[in-house]
Motif scaffolding. Structure first.
Motif, PDB file in Angstrom:
ATOM      1  N   LEU A  45       0.810  -1.360  -0.105  1.00 29.55           N
ATOM      2  CA  LEU A  45      -0.054  -0.058  -0.069  1.00 29.55           C
ATOM      3  C   LEU A  45       0.868   1.173  -0.011  1.00 29.55           C
ATOM      4  O   LEU A  45       1.466   1.429   0.809  1.00 29.55           O
ATOM      5  CB  LEU A  45      -0.958   0.075   1.219  1.00 29.55           C
ATOM      6  N   GLU A  46       0.907   2.002  -0.998  1.00 37.22           N
ATOM      7  CA  GLU A  46       1.574   3.349  -1.131  1.00 37.22           C
ATOM      8  C   GLU A  46       0.660   4.422  -0.896  1.00 37.22           C
ATOM      9  O   GLU A  46      -0.451   4.402  -1.376  1.00 37.22           O
ATOM     10  CB  GLU A  46       2.368   3.500  -2.409  1.00 37.22           C
ATOM     11  N   VAL A 106      -1.363  -6.248   5.361  1.00 35.04           N
ATOM     12  CA  VAL A 106      -0.675  -5.776   4.405  1.00 35.04           C
ATOM     13  C   VAL A 106       0.793  -5.686   4.757  1.00 35.04           C
ATOM     14  O   VAL A 106       1.173  -5.677   5.897  1.00 35.04           O
ATOM     15  CB  VAL A 106      -0.731  -3.996   4.495  1.00 35.04           C
ATOM     16  N   VAL A 126       3.736  -0.794   4.003  1.00 34.63           N
ATOM     17  CA  VAL A 126       2.848   0.687   3.719  1.00 34.63           C
ATOM     18  C   VAL A 126       4.108   1.551   3.636  1.00 34.63           C
ATOM     19  O   VAL A 126       5.009   1.696   4.403  1.00 34.63           O
ATOM     20  CB  VAL A 126       2.102   0.963   5.185  1.00 34.63           C
ATOM     21  N   SER A 153       5.435   5.555   2.225  1.00 35.58           N
ATOM     22  CA  SER A 153       4.899   6.877   1.732  1.00 35.58           C
ATOM     23  C   SER A 153       6.204   7.738   1.286  1.00 35.58           C
ATOM     24  O   SER A 153       7.054   7.801   2.101  1.00 35.58           O
ATOM     25  CB  SER A 153       4.218   7.633   2.796  1.00 35.58           C
ATOM     26  N   ALA A 189      -2.023   3.030   9.859  1.00 34.57           N
ATOM     27  CA  ALA A 189      -1.125   2.163   9.347  1.00 34.57           C
ATOM     28  C   ALA A 189      -0.913   0.890   9.827  1.00 34.57           C
ATOM     29  O   ALA A 189      -0.683  -0.130   9.286  1.00 34.57           O
ATOM     30  CB  ALA A 189       0.237   3.105   8.825  1.00 34.57           C
ATOM     31  N   LEU A 218       6.423  -0.488   7.658  1.00 32.19           N
ATOM     32  CA  LEU A 218       5.882   0.815   7.632  1.00 32.19           C
ATOM     33  C   LEU A 218       7.025   1.824   7.112  1.00 32.19           C
ATOM     34  O   LEU A 218       8.122   2.057   7.992  1.00 32.19           O
ATOM     35  CB  LEU A 218       5.174   1.746   8.715  1.00 32.19           C
TER      36      LEU A 218
END
Length: 312
Positions: A136-137, A214, A217, A219, A236, A246
């Protein structure tokens, strides 16, 4: 006569584009507000102020082709010239110059993952081999799916999708969020979640992402501008499986808040690197609940580069 007609047409087109962008901002705000209501999240006035600016930047950024090197605003002539050349709109270029926040060429990459020592290619390949991998971006923008990015050298979600096409939608699931909708169609197994903020990330649990499922994660810059960074870390963590990762960057001054949130929401700070400038600090956190891999096993998180700053 022809010049005057062209000028009138250009002004009319510019006004038409401004109206469309205004309507888009209203629709995006309402969609984001609806998502907040669905998860019981009530942001403060400061968050809404930042979100309104962020949505406007998001809509503007879609007009800029990916991978365009945008100069700093400290060089206003070069900045305006670049944005005008890419968008064809003097209004957009001048507005971007005076709007708060960064103007980015939304190409999408995993450069920050590399800086923190994550081998995304190996991480994904190993996950697929073990039975499945979900990524997941946050703020994926074009995510590599823009036509101009087909031959891009940097790793992106689109490249992962092409490389593992037979497993896409089966043992590989790729998700990404945006503040507005960037894509009309995507390959099966790749899902855009529009109108989702970093703090409101938990809405994705009702949009096809199961809690605690997930593997990564990630970003790059999107969570950096999130005023409610604690809610982002909480959301998250809820989506990550035990042992999931993360990785994101944030302003150095919120580092104490990140560490506190990590301790509350069952995340261990594995690594932290001070990059400086608009990249700030990038951190790698691991969801608790699984033993660390043995030294004999192949590592997908590389040793910290010598240029990094210790998390301690």
């Amino acid at each position: 006569m022809l010049t005057a007609t062209a000028d009138i047409s250009a002004r009319a087109f510019s006004r038409h584009r401004a109206i469309i962008m205004f309507i888009e901002r209203i629709r995006a705000r309402r969609a984001i507000e609806s998502n907040f209501a669905a998860i019981g999240y009530r942001p403060g006035a400061e968050t809404w102020q930042e979100l309104n600016l962020a949505v406007a930047r998001d809509i503007q950024a879609r007009q800029l082709p990916p991978n365009v090197p945008v100069p700093s605003r400290r060089r206003p002539v070069s900045f305006v010239s670049t944005v005008y050349g890419a968008t064809g709109s003097a209004r957009v270029a001048l507005t971007a110059l005076f709007r708060a926040g960064s103007w980015t060429s939304s190409g999408g990459s995993f450069r920050l993952a590399e800086a923190i020592g994550i081998d995304v290619l190996t991480l994904v390949a190993d996950g697929i081999e073990r039975g499945g991998f979900t990524l997941l971006e946050i703020g994926g923008a074009w995510a590599g799916f823009h036509p101009r990015q087909v031959d891009a050298a940097s790793l992106s979600l689109a490249q992962l999708a092409r490389q593992h096409r037979p497993e896409l939608g089966r043992r590989l699931r790729l998700h990404f969020t945006n503040l507005t909708q960037w894509h009309q169609s995507l390959p099966v197994g790749v899902t855009e979640h529009p109108f989702v903020t970093a703090a409101g990330l938990s809405i994705t649990a009702a949009r096809g992402i199961e809690p605690a499922s997930v593997d990564l994660v990630y970003s790059q810059a999107a969570a950096y501008f999130e005023p409610d960074i604690r809610s982002f870390v909480e959301a998250a963590s809820g989506l990550l499986r035990p042992g999931g990762l993360l990785a994101f960057n944030y302003p150095p001054e919120v580092d104490p808040e990140i560490r506190l949130a990590a301790s509350i929401y069952e995340l261990d700070l594995t690594r932290s690197t001070l990059l400086g400038g608009m990249n700030g600090r990038v951190a790698l956190l691991t969801k608790r609940g699984i033993t660390l891999p043995r030294a004999s096993e192949r590592s997908t998180v590389a040793p910290a580069p010598t240029l990094t700053h210790s998390a301690a």
